[in-house]
Design a protein around this motif. Structure first.
Motif, PDB file in Angstrom:
ATOM      1  N   THR A   4       0.834  -1.204   0.000  1.00 56.64           N
ATOM      2  CA  THR A   4       0.000   0.000   0.000  1.00 56.64           C
ATOM      3  C   THR A   4       0.867   1.251   0.000  1.00 56.64           C
ATOM      4  O   THR A   4       0.662   2.157  -0.782  1.00 56.64           O
ATOM      5  CB  THR A   4      -0.934   0.019   1.225  1.00 56.64           C
ATOM      6  OG1 THR A   4      -1.648  -1.189   1.252  1.00 56.64           O
ATOM      7  CG2 THR A   4      -1.886   1.168   1.175  1.00 56.64           C
ATOM      8  N   THR A   8       1.006   4.067  -3.300  1.00 53.89           N
ATOM      9  CA  THR A   8       0.370   5.377  -3.214  1.00 53.89           C
ATOM     10  C   THR A   8       1.194   6.313  -2.353  1.00 53.89           C
ATOM     11  O   THR A   8       1.791   5.903  -1.382  1.00 53.89           O
ATOM     12  CB  THR A   8      -1.046   5.275  -2.616  1.00 53.89           C
ATOM     13  OG1 THR A   8      -0.960   4.582  -1.389  1.00 53.89           O
ATOM     14  CG2 THR A   8      -2.012   4.576  -3.525  1.00 53.89           C
ATOM     15  N   GLU A 132      -8.835  -1.099   4.757  1.00 54.70           N
ATOM     16  CA  GLU A 132      -8.830  -0.512   3.415  1.00 54.70           C
ATOM     17  C   GLU A 132      -8.931   1.011   3.450  1.00 54.70           C
ATOM     18  O   GLU A 132      -8.661   1.679   2.455  1.00 54.70           O
ATOM     19  CB  GLU A 132      -9.929  -1.116   2.522  1.00 54.70           C
ATOM     20  CG  GLU A 132     -11.343  -0.811   2.953  1.00 54.70           C
ATOM     21  CD  GLU A 132     -11.958  -1.860   3.890  1.00 54.70           C
ATOM     22  OE1 GLU A 132     -13.194  -1.950   3.913  1.00 54.70           O
ATOM     23  OE2 GLU A 132     -11.215  -2.568   4.596  1.00 54.70           O
ATOM     24  N   PHE A 133      -9.325   1.571   4.592  1.00 53.26           N
ATOM     25  CA  PHE A 133      -9.390   3.025   4.739  1.00 53.26           C
ATOM     26  C   PHE A 133      -8.060   3.617   5.187  1.00 53.26           C
ATOM     27  O   PHE A 133      -7.948   4.826   5.375  1.00 53.26           O
ATOM     28  CB  PHE A 133     -10.473   3.427   5.738  1.00 53.26           C
ATOM     29  CG  PHE A 133     -11.884   3.214   5.235  1.00 53.26           C
ATOM     30  CD1 PHE A 133     -12.156   2.958   3.896  1.00 53.26           C
ATOM     31  CD2 PHE A 133     -12.944   3.282   6.110  1.00 53.26           C
ATOM     32  CE1 PHE A 133     -13.458   2.766   3.442  1.00 53.26           C
ATOM     33  CE2 PHE A 133     -14.256   3.102   5.671  1.00 53.26           C
ATOM     34  CZ  PHE A 133     -14.506   2.851   4.338  1.00 53.26           C
ATOM     35  N   GLN A 135      -4.096   3.948   4.261  1.00 52.46           N
ATOM     36  CA  GLN A 135      -3.027   3.765   3.275  1.00 52.46           C
ATOM     37  C   GLN A 135      -1.824   3.112   3.953  1.00 52.46           C
ATOM     38  O   GLN A 135      -1.278   2.144   3.455  1.00 52.46           O
ATOM     39  CB  GLN A 135      -2.639   5.114   2.687  1.00 52.46           C
ATOM     40  CG  GLN A 135      -1.505   5.053   1.697  1.00 52.46           C
ATOM     41  CD  GLN A 135      -1.185   6.432   1.159  1.00 52.46           C
ATOM     42  OE1 GLN A 135      -2.074   7.217   0.852  1.00 52.46           O
ATOM     43  NE2 GLN A 135       0.090   6.729   1.034  1.00 52.46           N
ATOM     44  N   ALA A 149      -6.488   6.374   3.464  1.00 52.51           N
ATOM     45  CA  ALA A 149      -6.623   6.147   2.025  1.00 52.51           C
ATOM     46  C   ALA A 149      -7.842   6.955   1.569  1.00 52.51           C
ATOM     47  O   ALA A 149      -8.935   6.419   1.395  1.00 52.51           O
ATOM     48  CB  ALA A 149      -6.789   4.662   1.734  1.00 52.51           C
ATOM     49  N   GLN A 151      -8.812   8.414  -1.180  1.00 48.89           N
ATOM     50  CA  GLN A 151      -9.509   8.089  -2.431  1.00 48.89           C
ATOM     51  C   GLN A 151     -10.440   6.893  -2.220  1.00 48.89           C
ATOM     52  O   GLN A 151     -11.598   6.912  -2.623  1.00 48.89           O
ATOM     53  CB  GLN A 151      -8.501   7.806  -3.548  1.00 48.89           C
ATOM     54  CG  GLN A 151      -9.122   7.828  -4.921  1.00 48.89           C
ATOM     55  CD  GLN A 151      -9.671   9.197  -5.302  1.00 48.89           C
ATOM     56  OE1 GLN A 151      -8.953  10.190  -5.331  1.00 48.89           O
ATOM     57  NE2 GLN A 151     -10.954   9.269  -5.596  1.00 48.89           N
ATOM     58  N   THR A 152      -9.952   5.858  -1.550  1.00 52.35           N
ATOM     59  CA  THR A 152     -10.770   4.678  -1.252  1.00 52.35           C
ATOM     60  C   THR A 152     -11.956   5.061  -0.378  1.00 52.35           C
ATOM     61  O   THR A 152     -13.094   4.666  -0.634  1.00 52.35           O
ATOM     62  CB  THR A 152      -9.921   3.602  -0.541  1.00 52.35           C
ATOM     63  OG1 THR A 152      -8.838   3.251  -1.383  1.00 52.35           O
ATOM     64  CG2 THR A 152     -10.742   2.376  -0.194  1.00 52.35           C
ATOM     65  N   LEU A 153     -11.694   5.849   0.637  1.00 52.79           N
ATOM     66  CA  LEU A 153     -12.727   6.273   1.577  1.00 52.79           C
ATOM     67  C   LEU A 153     -13.830   7.065   0.871  1.00 52.79           C
ATOM     68  O   LEU A 153     -15.013   6.763   1.026  1.00 52.79           O
ATOM     69  CB  LEU A 153     -12.044   7.154   2.630  1.00 52.79           C
ATOM     70  CG  LEU A 153     -12.525   7.055   4.034  1.00 52.79           C
ATOM     71  CD1 LEU A 153     -11.406   7.446   4.986  1.00 52.79           C
ATOM     72  CD2 LEU A 153     -13.697   7.915   4.243  1.00 52.79           C
ATOM     73  N   ASN A 155     -14.451   7.193  -2.413  1.00 50.03           N
ATOM     74  CA  ASN A 155     -15.116   6.356  -3.419  1.00 50.03           C
ATOM     75  C   ASN A 155     -16.151   5.448  -2.767  1.00 50.03           C
ATOM     76  O   ASN A 155     -17.258   5.291  -3.283  1.00 50.03           O
ATOM     77  CB  ASN A 155     -14.098   5.514  -4.192  1.00 50.03           C
ATOM     78  CG  ASN A 155     -13.295   6.332  -5.170  1.00 50.03           C
ATOM     79  OD1 ASN A 155     -13.633   7.461  -5.498  1.00 50.03           O
ATOM     80  ND2 ASN A 155     -12.187   5.769  -5.611  1.00 50.03           N
ATOM     81  N   GLN A 156     -15.816   4.852  -1.636  1.00 49.57           N
ATOM     82  CA  GLN A 156     -16.737   3.944  -0.958  1.00 49.57           C
ATOM     83  C   GLN A 156     -17.963   4.701  -0.445  1.00 49.57           C
ATOM     84  O   GLN A 156     -19.079   4.243  -0.590  1.00 49.57           O
ATOM     85  CB  GLN A 156     -16.016   3.226   0.185  1.00 49.57           C
ATOM     86  CG  GLN A 156     -16.725   1.986   0.635  1.00 49.57           C
ATOM     87  CD  GLN A 156     -17.384   2.125   1.995  1.00 49.57           C
ATOM     88  OE1 GLN A 156     -17.369   3.171   2.622  1.00 49.57           O
ATOM     89  NE2 GLN A 156     -17.980   1.062   2.438  1.00 49.57           N
ATOM     90  N   ASP A 159     -20.020   5.561  -3.541  1.00 46.73           N
ATOM     91  CA  ASP A 159     -20.697   4.376  -4.070  1.00 46.73           C
ATOM     92  C   ASP A 159     -21.871   3.968  -3.190  1.00 46.73           C
ATOM     93  O   ASP A 159     -22.925   3.586  -3.687  1.00 46.73           O
ATOM     94  CB  ASP A 159     -19.718   3.199  -4.212  1.00 46.73           C
ATOM     95  CG  ASP A 159     -18.681   3.449  -5.293  1.00 46.73           C
ATOM     96  OD1 ASP A 159     -18.848   4.395  -6.088  1.00 46.73           O
ATOM     97  OD2 ASP A 159     -17.678   2.695  -5.324  1.00 46.73           O
TER      98      ASP A 159
END
Length: 170
Positions: A4, A8, A132-133, A135, A149, A151-153, A155-156, A159
């Protein structure tokens, strides 16, 4: 060192410049290049029907931008604002568009440099937050700095809002 942290933030670099801030006594860091401004608390307008993660908007230089609370994603209690509370305005990619977003913080500390050699992936066991939240975790001066993270946070969260909206339309 974690995959990770490799993929990033530190891509091609041994160090990353970050802004450190506090949420509920935990130390976090954001990549400094994403930070547009640090501002005092501003009047918020609650958006009816919006989720808790980004439930309000603020005026930033004449633009209306969402105000997000990372405490929601990390299942932290929301405390009352203090004299040290700040909003960190960042730019993040949402749906392929660079988007300004305000992040509530309890206190902004400093811009500093973190070393890639000190970064580790979040442990898969014993974390109170979703891995996953995160990095990576960076150990510095005997404490851990959480690099979320974002971007992941985002995006989730985006979504999840899209799924809820489409489910209520059917």
């Amino acid at each position: 060192m974690s995959e990770t942290a490799e993929t990033t933030g530190w891509t091609g670099a041994e160090q990353m410049e970050v802004l450190t801030f506090e949420l509920n006594g935990e130390l976090f860091a954001l990549e400094a290049v994403a930070v547009q401004e640090i501002m005092d608390l501003a009047p918020e307008t609650v958006v009816p029907g919006a989720g808790a993660f980004a439930g309000a908007v603020i005026n930033f230089r004449g633009k209306v931008i969402p105000l997000s609370d990372l405490r929601v994603a990390f299942a932290m209690e929301r405390g009352e604002p203090t004299i040290d509370s700040r909003i960190v305005v960042i730019e993040i990619d949402l749906d392929g568009e660079p988007t300004l977003v305000g992040l509530r913080t309890d206190k902004v500390h400093e811009v500093t440099t973190l070393a890639r050699a000190d970064a580790e992936a979040p442990p898969s066991v014993g974390m109170r937050w979703r891995p996953e939240f995160i990095q990576c975790l960076v150990k510095r001066d005997g404490e851990f700095i959480v690099v979320p993270a974002l971007q992941t946070l985002f995006n989730q969260q985006h979504d999840a809002r899209q799924s809820t909206a489409s489910a209520t339309r059917h």
